[in-house]
Motif scaffolding. Structure first.
Motif, mmCIF file in Angstrom:
data_model
loop_
_atom_site.group_PDB
_atom_site.id
_atom_site.type_symbol
_atom_site.label_atom_id
_atom_site.label_comp_id
_atom_site.label_asym_id
_atom_site.label_seq_id
_atom_site.Cartn_x
_atom_site.Cartn_y
_atom_site.Cartn_z
ATOM 1 N N HIS A 86 0.773 -1.289 -0.072
ATOM 2 C CA HIS A 86 0.092 -0.021 -0.156
ATOM 3 C C HIS A 86 0.855 1.191 0.166
ATOM 4 O O HIS A 86 1.900 1.247 0.707
ATOM 5 C CB HIS A 86 -0.874 -0.028 1.083
ATOM 6 N N THR A 87 0.537 2.301 -0.863
ATOM 7 C CA THR A 87 1.244 3.486 -0.892
ATOM 8 C C THR A 87 0.595 4.531 -0.366
ATOM 9 O O THR A 87 1.016 5.632 -0.295
ATOM 10 C CB THR A 87 1.521 3.788 -2.291
ATOM 11 N N ARG A 88 -0.614 4.334 0.414
ATOM 12 C CA ARG A 88 -1.381 5.589 1.155
ATOM 13 C C ARG A 88 -2.034 4.654 2.418
ATOM 14 O O ARG A 88 -2.336 3.634 2.495
ATOM 15 C CB ARG A 88 -2.549 6.118 0.183
ATOM 16 N N PRO A 89 -2.260 5.694 3.486
ATOM 17 C CA PRO A 89 -3.055 5.314 4.690
ATOM 18 C C PRO A 89 -4.338 4.615 4.059
ATOM 19 O O PRO A 89 -5.182 5.094 3.244
ATOM 20 C CB PRO A 89 -3.188 6.350 5.295
ATOM 21 N N THR A 90 -4.571 3.215 4.549
ATOM 22 C CA THR A 90 -5.882 2.476 4.363
ATOM 23 C C THR A 90 -6.573 2.078 5.521
ATOM 24 O O THR A 90 -5.978 1.469 6.390
ATOM 25 C CB THR A 90 -5.451 1.182 3.559
ATOM 26 N N PRO A 91 -7.828 2.399 5.540
ATOM 27 C CA PRO A 91 -8.530 1.896 7.044
ATOM 28 C C PRO A 91 -8.558 0.146 6.838
ATOM 29 O O PRO A 91 -8.564 -0.395 5.963
ATOM 30 C CB PRO A 91 -9.947 2.366 6.738
ATOM 31 N N THR A 92 -8.522 -0.337 8.235
ATOM 32 C CA THR A 92 -8.657 -1.624 8.454
ATOM 33 C C THR A 92 -10.046 -1.948 9.359
ATOM 34 O O THR A 92 -10.836 -1.058 9.214
ATOM 35 C CB THR A 92 -7.495 -2.278 8.953
ATOM 36 N N LEU A 93 -10.243 -3.081 9.749
ATOM 37 C CA LEU A 93 -11.371 -3.602 10.535
ATOM 38 C C LEU A 93 -12.585 -3.748 9.551
ATOM 39 O O LEU A 93 -13.722 -3.951 10.132
ATOM 40 C CB LEU A 93 -11.743 -2.449 11.656
ATOM 41 N N GLY A 94 -12.135 -4.059 8.389
ATOM 42 C CA GLY A 94 -13.314 -4.362 7.453
ATOM 43 C C GLY A 94 -13.867 -5.666 7.896
ATOM 44 O O GLY A 94 -15.088 -5.922 7.182
ATOM 45 N N GLY A 95 -13.255 -6.579 8.586
ATOM 46 C CA GLY A 95 -14.119 -7.840 9.143
ATOM 47 C C GLY A 95 -15.200 -7.534 9.828
ATOM 48 O O GLY A 95 -16.073 -8.499 10.021
ATOM 49 N N MET A 96 -15.376 -6.197 10.312
ATOM 50 C CA MET A 96 -16.500 -5.968 11.134
ATOM 51 C C MET A 96 -17.775 -6.062 10.532
ATOM 52 O O MET A 96 -18.753 -6.765 10.755
ATOM 53 C CB MET A 96 -16.594 -4.546 11.722
ATOM 54 N N ALA A 97 -17.606 -5.463 8.939
ATOM 55 C CA ALA A 97 -18.844 -5.678 8.022
ATOM 56 C C ALA A 97 -19.100 -7.199 7.590
ATOM 57 O O ALA A 97 -20.334 -7.416 7.635
ATOM 58 C CB ALA A 97 -18.666 -4.738 7.006
ATOM 59 N N MET A 98 -18.221 -7.824 7.547
ATOM 60 C CA MET A 98 -18.429 -9.135 7.287
ATOM 61 C C MET A 98 -18.994 -9.901 8.321
ATOM 62 O O MET A 98 -20.030 -10.834 7.996
ATOM 63 C CB MET A 98 -17.000 -9.789 6.862
ATOM 64 N N PHE A 99 -18.598 -9.606 9.700
ATOM 65 C CA PHE A 99 -19.200 -10.373 10.682
ATOM 66 C C PHE A 99 -20.455 -10.178 10.945
ATOM 67 O O PHE A 99 -21.415 -10.935 11.041
ATOM 68 C CB PHE A 99 -18.319 -9.978 11.985
ATOM 69 N N VAL A 100 -20.932 -9.010 10.746
ATOM 70 C CA VAL A 100 -22.428 -8.455 10.831
ATOM 71 C C VAL A 100 -23.232 -8.998 9.718
ATOM 72 O O VAL A 100 -24.409 -9.428 10.042
ATOM 73 C CB VAL A 100 -22.639 -6.847 10.628
ATOM 74 N N GLY A 101 -22.613 -9.120 8.521
ATOM 75 C CA GLY A 101 -23.261 -9.908 7.505
ATOM 76 C C GLY A 101 -23.324 -11.290 7.816
ATOM 77 O O GLY A 101 -24.606 -11.929 7.299
ATOM 78 N N PHE A 102 -22.399 -11.920 8.543
ATOM 79 C CA PHE A 102 -22.586 -13.294 8.910
ATOM 80 C C PHE A 102 -23.922 -13.297 9.865
ATOM 81 O O PHE A 102 -24.521 -14.552 9.563
ATOM 82 C CB PHE A 102 -21.297 -13.784 9.411
ATOM 83 N N LEU A 103 -24.019 -12.625 10.772
ATOM 84 C CA LEU A 103 -25.031 -12.631 11.685
ATOM 85 C C LEU A 103 -26.296 -12.615 11.364
ATOM 86 O O LEU A 103 -27.363 -13.200 11.566
ATOM 87 C CB LEU A 103 -24.864 -11.737 12.874
ATOM 88 N N ALA A 104 -26.352 -11.559 10.184
ATOM 89 C CA ALA A 104 -27.712 -11.287 9.742
ATOM 90 C C ALA A 104 -27.889 -12.448 8.681
ATOM 91 O O ALA A 104 -29.542 -12.774 8.821
ATOM 92 C CB ALA A 104 -27.524 -10.012 8.626
ATOM 93 N N ALA A 105 -27.194 -13.083 8.248
ATOM 94 C CA ALA A 105 -27.686 -14.245 7.342
ATOM 95 C C ALA A 105 -27.898 -15.483 8.116
ATOM 96 O O ALA A 105 -28.829 -16.118 7.987
ATOM 97 C CB ALA A 105 -26.468 -14.814 6.355
ATOM 98 N N ILE A 106 -27.313 -15.498 9.261
ATOM 99 C CA ILE A 106 -27.860 -16.782 10.203
ATOM 100 C C ILE A 106 -29.111 -16.365 10.998
ATOM 101 O O ILE A 106 -29.943 -17.336 10.772
ATOM 102 C CB ILE A 106 -26.676 -16.733 11.296
ATOM 103 N N ALA A 107 -29.307 -15.029 10.987
ATOM 104 C CA ALA A 107 -30.571 -14.927 11.718
ATOM 105 C C ALA A 107 -31.688 -15.002 10.720
ATOM 106 O O ALA A 107 -32.854 -15.532 11.092
ATOM 107 C CB ALA A 107 -30.633 -13.430 12.200
ATOM 108 N N VAL A 108 -31.486 -14.766 9.267
ATOM 109 C CA VAL A 108 -32.447 -14.930 8.537
ATOM 110 C C VAL A 108 -32.790 -16.485 8.260
ATOM 111 O O VAL A 108 -33.938 -16.670 7.939
ATOM 112 C CB VAL A 108 -32.238 -14.355 6.951
ATOM 113 N N ALA A 109 -31.616 -17.287 8.189
ATOM 114 C CA ALA A 109 -31.818 -18.677 7.714
ATOM 115 C C ALA A 109 -32.526 -19.418 9.013
ATOM 116 O O ALA A 109 -33.360 -20.320 8.762
ATOM 117 C CB ALA A 109 -30.364 -19.035 7.777
ATOM 118 N N SER A 110 -32.304 -18.948 10.274
ATOM 119 C CA SER A 110 -33.028 -19.465 11.403
ATOM 120 C C SER A 110 -34.397 -19.637 11.342
ATOM 121 O O SER A 110 -35.081 -20.309 11.907
ATOM 122 C CB SER A 110 -32.360 -18.792 12.530
ATOM 123 N N GLN A 111 -35.034 -18.355 10.488
ATOM 124 C CA GLN A 111 -36.640 -18.063 10.245
ATOM 125 C C GLN A 111 -36.877 -18.656 9.096
ATOM 126 O O GLN A 111 -38.117 -18.598 9.118
ATOM 127 C CB GLN A 111 -36.717 -16.710 10.482
#
Length: 428
Positions: A43-68
């Motif tokens: 990387h040649t410029r500052p880049t934000p991290t913690l993108g896994g947070m969006a992925m984890f919330v997407g996982f929880l939402a998909a699990i919640a929908v599947a459970s119903q």
């Protein structure tokens, strides 16, 4: 299939919508990776991290929908595995997030992986059978007892999470490989289900398709040049999502079905094959550092994606080449399961594609550089073939002389014709 399509859409959509919000929060709270002179960082410029947070919330939402959904009712009502997967994935996300923020030590990170694996085992996500590759020791399947199943499961989760973390070195590389491997696992599970080798309540296909969804939702923001990185929070979390299907699909069927051994080892074997030479470099580096009393976990720039870039490939082409290798490995295993009577002829296109990838990876940068050098050419030959231009003559130095008769000083092109008369010399 309709239920899986809905879950895929939910995981993809939620991750895609939340990633820009997570990016803003990461910038606000200082979760930004600065450029470094380290050869491992591209990387040649500052880049934000913690993108896994969006992925984890997407996982929880998909699990919640599947459970119903009615299609997955028995999967959630008659088993504690979904809750164990949520806990294990959550622990991996927290450990990775802390490493992104405060730099957790490698032993502490491994301890977190063991805790996550223990939670999976405690809630029933364990291997029942351990398949030996290529019938080693004349054994195809080893039945694991209650004493060894949790241990083997924990070891497998640690290996899978670190395998995904190893390939997270370029923008889009890890999410693309996990998406391809998850898709292949889902297709293989579908074949097992249609052959009555896999129970309909098996949670492996659901987790595989959720992994595909969160990766596809995050990829547009992680493609080079990336707007946000998933960090260790995302890499370790994806490792758990890739470990669960291999445990519950490949580790719970003892039937001799084409491709079974490959897909049990595939999600681990794919990163190992991709990083084969760099892993040897890492082993030698480990031994060398131990002899020199250096830190054994000190990273280097010897991974295959770094080597491809040193050959002259850009970040995007390097990622696409490694994606293509992952797809080829998965395709080689899927073809026999979908076309069992096709024989070896069905593998010919994959062999040709593999050779083409080798030629592209090795020769393309050299051809491009040579063509550029030929276009430029040496400085003395750059105008060759465009019409020869007569070189400009440098005029001789001016010599001023005086006339002894008139005292008039004449230039080099003037002749004395008599008193007070001069004319310019001309060429005959």
């Amino acid at each position: 299939m309709a239920g899986y399509a809905v879950v895929l859409a939910v995981a993809l959509g939620v991750t895609f919508l939340l990633t820009p919000i997570v990016r803003i929060l990461a910038i606000r709270f200082g979760a930004v990776v600065s450029p470094s002179s380290d050869a491992r960082h591209v990387h040649t410029r500052p880049t934000p991290t913690l993108g896994g947070m969006a992925m984890f919330v997407g996982f929880l939402a998909a699990i919640a929908v599947a459970s119903q959904m009615h299609q997955f009712h028995d999967m959630f009502q008659s088993s504690s595995e979904p809750f164990g997967i949520i806990l294990g994935a959550g622990v991996m996300f927290v450990v990775g997030g802390l490493d992104d923020l405060i730099d957790v030590s490698p032993p502490a990170k491994v301890a977190g992986q063991v805790v996550a694996a223990s939670l999976l085992g405690f809630y029933g996500v364990v291997m029942l059978y351990f398949r030996m590759p290529f019938n080693l020791f004349h054994t195809d399947t080893v039945v694991l007892g209650s004493q060894f199943a949790p241990l083997v499961t924990a070891l497998w989760v640690v290996l899978m999470t670190n395998a995904v973390n190893l390939i997270d070195g370029l923008d889009g590389l890890a999410v693309g490989i996990v998406a391809i491997a998850g898709s292949a696992l889902f297709l293989f599970a579908d074949r097992l289900f249609k052959q009555n080798y896999l129970d309909g309540t098996n949670i492996g296909p659901l987790i595989a398709i959720i992994a595909v969804g969160v990766c596809l939702g995050f990829l547009p923001f992680n493609w080079h040049p990336s707007k946000i990185m998933m960090g260790d929070a995302g890499a370790l979390f994806l490792g758990v999502l890739l470990a669960v299907p291999t445990i519950t699909i490949g580790g719970r069927t003892d039937h001799a079905f084409s491709g079974n051994t490959f897909f049990f080892f595939g999600p681990l074997l794919i990163p190992v094959l991709i990083l084969g030479v760099p892993i040897l470099d890492t082993v030698f580096s480990f031994l060398r550092r131990m002899i020199r009393r250096q830190h054994w976990h000190q990273a280097d720039a010897g991974h295959l994606h770094h080597r491809l870039m040193r050959l002259g490939h850009g970040p995007r082409r390097t990622v696409v080449i490694l994606w293509a290798w992952t797809a080829l490995l998965s395709g080689v295993a899927l073809v026999p399961t979908y076309f069992p009577h096709s024989g070896s002829n069905a593998l010919v296109p994959f062999v040709v594609a593999a050779l083409a990838l080798l030629l592209l990876a090795w020769f393309h940068p050299g051809i491009r550089s040579r063509r550029g050098a030929q276009r430029a050419g040496p400085p003395s030959q750059r105008h060759r073939g465009r019409g020869r231009r007569r070189p400009r003559r440098t005029p001789p130095p001016t010599r001023v002389t005086g006339s002894p008769v008139t005292g008039v000083f004449l230039g080099p092109r003037e002749k004395n014709l008599g008193p007070g008369l001069t004319r310019s010399s001309t060429r005959q």
